[in-house]
Design a protein around this motif. Structure first.
Motif, PDB file in Angstrom:
ATOM      1  N   LEU A 162       0.686  -1.100  -0.071  1.00 25.10           N
ATOM      2  CA  LEU A 162      -0.085  -0.013  -0.143  1.00 25.10           C
ATOM      3  C   LEU A 162       0.684   1.163   0.021  1.00 25.10           C
ATOM      4  CD1 LEU A 162      -2.811  -0.800   2.554  1.00 25.10           C
ATOM      5  CD2 LEU A 162      -3.150  -0.682  -0.163  1.00 25.10           C
ATOM      6  N   THR A 163       1.903   1.250   0.892  1.00 26.92           N
ATOM      7  CA  THR A 163       2.628   2.599   0.947  1.00 26.92           C
ATOM      8  C   THR A 163       3.783   2.299  -0.130  1.00 26.92           C
ATOM      9  OG1 THR A 163       4.192   1.294   2.673  1.00 26.92           O
ATOM     10  CG2 THR A 163       2.434   2.548   3.325  1.00 26.92           C
ATOM     11  N   GLY A 164       4.184   1.272  -0.392  1.00 26.18           N
ATOM     12  CA  GLY A 164       5.538   1.415  -1.510  1.00 26.18           C
ATOM     13  C   GLY A 164       6.779   1.578  -0.851  1.00 26.18           C
ATOM     14  N   ARG A 165       6.793   1.812   0.629  1.00 23.83           N
ATOM     15  CA  ARG A 165       8.068   2.149   1.107  1.00 23.83           C
ATOM     16  C   ARG A 165       9.164   1.444   0.871  1.00 23.83           C
ATOM     17  NH1 ARG A 165       8.969   0.193   6.328  1.00 23.83           N
ATOM     18  NH2 ARG A 165       7.714  -1.647   7.118  1.00 23.83           N
ATOM     19  N   ILE A 166      10.308   1.989   1.238  1.00 18.73           N
ATOM     20  CA  ILE A 166      11.590   1.099   1.231  1.00 18.73           C
ATOM     21  C   ILE A 166      11.899   0.615   2.602  1.00 18.73           C
ATOM     22  CG2 ILE A 166      14.000   1.232   0.756  1.00 18.73           C
ATOM     23  CD1 ILE A 166      12.573   1.857  -1.507  1.00 18.73           C
ATOM     24  N   VAL A 167      12.123  -0.449   2.508  1.00 20.25           N
ATOM     25  CA  VAL A 167      12.692  -1.402   3.737  1.00 20.25           C
ATOM     26  C   VAL A 167      14.070  -1.553   3.659  1.00 20.25           C
ATOM     27  CG1 VAL A 167      12.397  -3.552   5.110  1.00 20.25           C
ATOM     28  CG2 VAL A 167      10.581  -2.754   4.038  1.00 20.25           C
ATOM     29  N   ASP A 168      14.803  -1.077   4.528  1.00 21.46           N
ATOM     30  CA  ASP A 168      16.307  -1.110   4.788  1.00 21.46           C
ATOM     31  C   ASP A 168      16.760  -2.305   5.158  1.00 21.46           C
ATOM     32  OD1 ASP A 168      16.800  -1.034   7.344  1.00 21.46           O
ATOM     33  OD2 ASP A 168      17.064   0.997   7.727  1.00 21.46           O
ATOM     34  N   VAL A 169      18.019  -2.582   4.840  1.00 23.98           N
ATOM     35  CA  VAL A 169      18.564  -3.970   4.922  1.00 23.98           C
ATOM     36  C   VAL A 169      18.348  -4.407   6.498  1.00 23.98           C
ATOM     37  CG1 VAL A 169      20.932  -3.273   5.607  1.00 23.98           C
ATOM     38  CG2 VAL A 169      20.449  -5.548   4.642  1.00 23.98           C
ATOM     39  N   HIS A 170      18.548  -3.475   7.328  1.00 25.46           N
ATOM     40  CA  HIS A 170      18.382  -3.986   9.010  1.00 25.46           C
ATOM     41  C   HIS A 170      17.000  -4.164   8.991  1.00 25.46           C
ATOM     42  CE1 HIS A 170      22.486  -2.670   9.235  1.00 25.46           C
ATOM     43  NE2 HIS A 170      22.250  -1.787   8.718  1.00 25.46           N
ATOM     44  N   GLU A 171      16.069  -3.544   8.862  1.00 26.45           N
ATOM     45  CA  GLU A 171      14.746  -3.790   8.948  1.00 26.45           C
ATOM     46  C   GLU A 171      14.295  -5.270   8.339  1.00 26.45           C
ATOM     47  OE1 GLU A 171      10.085  -2.305   8.681  1.00 26.45           O
ATOM     48  OE2 GLU A 171      11.610  -1.027   7.675  1.00 26.45           O
ATOM     49  N   GLY A 172      14.729  -5.235   7.029  1.00 26.23           N
ATOM     50  CA  GLY A 172      14.556  -6.573   6.180  1.00 26.23           C
ATOM     51  C   GLY A 172      15.260  -7.838   6.894  1.00 26.23           C
ATOM     52  N   HIS A 173      16.246  -7.372   7.784  1.00 22.32           N
ATOM     53  CA  HIS A 173      16.882  -8.578   8.550  1.00 22.32           C
ATOM     54  C   HIS A 173      15.938  -9.172   9.627  1.00 22.32           C
ATOM     55  CE1 HIS A 173      19.912 -10.150  11.362  1.00 22.32           C
ATOM     56  NE2 HIS A 173      19.946 -11.106  10.454  1.00 22.32           N
ATOM     57  N   ARG A 174      15.392  -8.045  10.318  1.00 20.95           N
ATOM     58  CA  ARG A 174      14.517  -8.333  11.782  1.00 20.95           C
ATOM     59  C   ARG A 174      13.285  -8.987  10.911  1.00 20.95           C
ATOM     60  NH1 ARG A 174      15.964  -2.871  12.920  1.00 20.95           N
ATOM     61  NH2 ARG A 174      13.870  -2.131  12.124  1.00 20.95           N
TER      62      ARG A 174
END
Length: 275
Positions: A162-174
């Motif tokens: 919905l937001t199209g937001r970017i998930v950075d590598v650290h959030e992606g890891h979590r």
């Protein structure tokens, strides 16, 4: 095998598959998808693990939108395209050979769907994730509603779309989109080097055990508790009949095998190993 948009190589028992459309941020068109399916449909018997990586700054920016725009596909035509993505990525996830993905830069849309089909994901610190389909007026078609949603949860995937937001590598890891993050600035091994070491370590496992892990666990997760427990029992019965079982268990019984403990060195971490 000879390909136009993939590069393939072998390092011992590890097959190396490299997306080679760096000028397109490794976006996947029909020709590239066909090559991915062809490779994973006919992996040589001596290959025990596969390293999946990409040329250039980005792992994969997803569907080749220019091809999609130019072809003006009908709903039926695009349904067939989606089924091709599902078929190719099923062969990655359920082909019986562990696949280790090395990620960098954009892992977006169909690129995230491709990465989600891999069994182990190693990310360079430059990696970022996104599902921008909402901003493009489209929907996922390469399996994200099944594979990616099971990694991050369905509500989180809805929010990402919905937001199209970017998930950075650290959030992606979590969230589980990456199992390991390599940051050379903190002394980590480069992601490609670490991913290859992981692939080589995994290739050294008993092949039948690897096959069981990568083909059965996701399927068992789809089953009821009763059916899952029965399937697990059947799988261990098959694995226990493998030729390597007695040898490997015998080494443990004879105290020749390393015990599992924090300082055993049996595992790997992104930091460089001594020696």
């Amino acid at each position: 095998m000879s390909f136009q948009y993939l590069k393939t190589a072998e390092i011992g028992a590890v097959g190396v598959v490299t997306l080679d459309r760096a000028s397109k941020r490794n976006a996947i068109d029909e020709a590239t998808l066909a090559e991915i399916e062809e490779y994973f449909s006919s992996v040589p018997d001596h290959i025990k693990a596969i390293l999946l990586k990409a040329e250039g700054e980005h792992f994969c920016a997803g569907l080749d939108l220019k091809e999609h725009f130019d072809k003006k596909r009908t709903p039926v035509e695009f349904m067939r395209v989606c089924q091709g993505w599902h078929r190719a990525f099923d062969k990655i996830q359920f082909g019986g050979i562990p696949v280790i993905a090395c990620l960098q830069g954009a892992v977006v849309g169909g690129g995230l769907e491709l990465a989600s089909a891999a069994h182990v994901r190693v990310a360079d610190v430059s990696t970022y994730f996104a599902l921008p389909e909402g901003t493009r007026g489209i929907f996922t078609g390469g399996g994200a509603t099944v594979r990616t949603a099971r990694i991050v949860s369905a509500p989180r995937m809805v929010e990402m779309m919905l937001t199209g937001r970017i998930v950075d590598v650290h959030e992606g890891h979590r969230l589980g989109l990456a199992h390991h993050v390599c940051d050379p600035a903190r002394g980590d091994m480069p992601a490609a080097e670490f991913a290859l070491e992981l692939a080589q370590k995994i290739a050294g496992n008993a092949p039948l055990s690897n096959y069981a892990m990568v083909t059965s666990i996701s399927r068992i997760a789809d089953m009821s508790t009763t059916d899952g427990l029965f399937a697990e029992g059947l799988m261990i019965a098959v694995v226990q009949s493998g030729d390597e079982v007695q040898q490997r268990v015998g080494e443990f019984v004879a105290k020749k095998a390393a015990k599992v403990k924090p300082d055993s060195g049996a595992g790997l971490a992104p930091q460089r190993l001594p020696g």
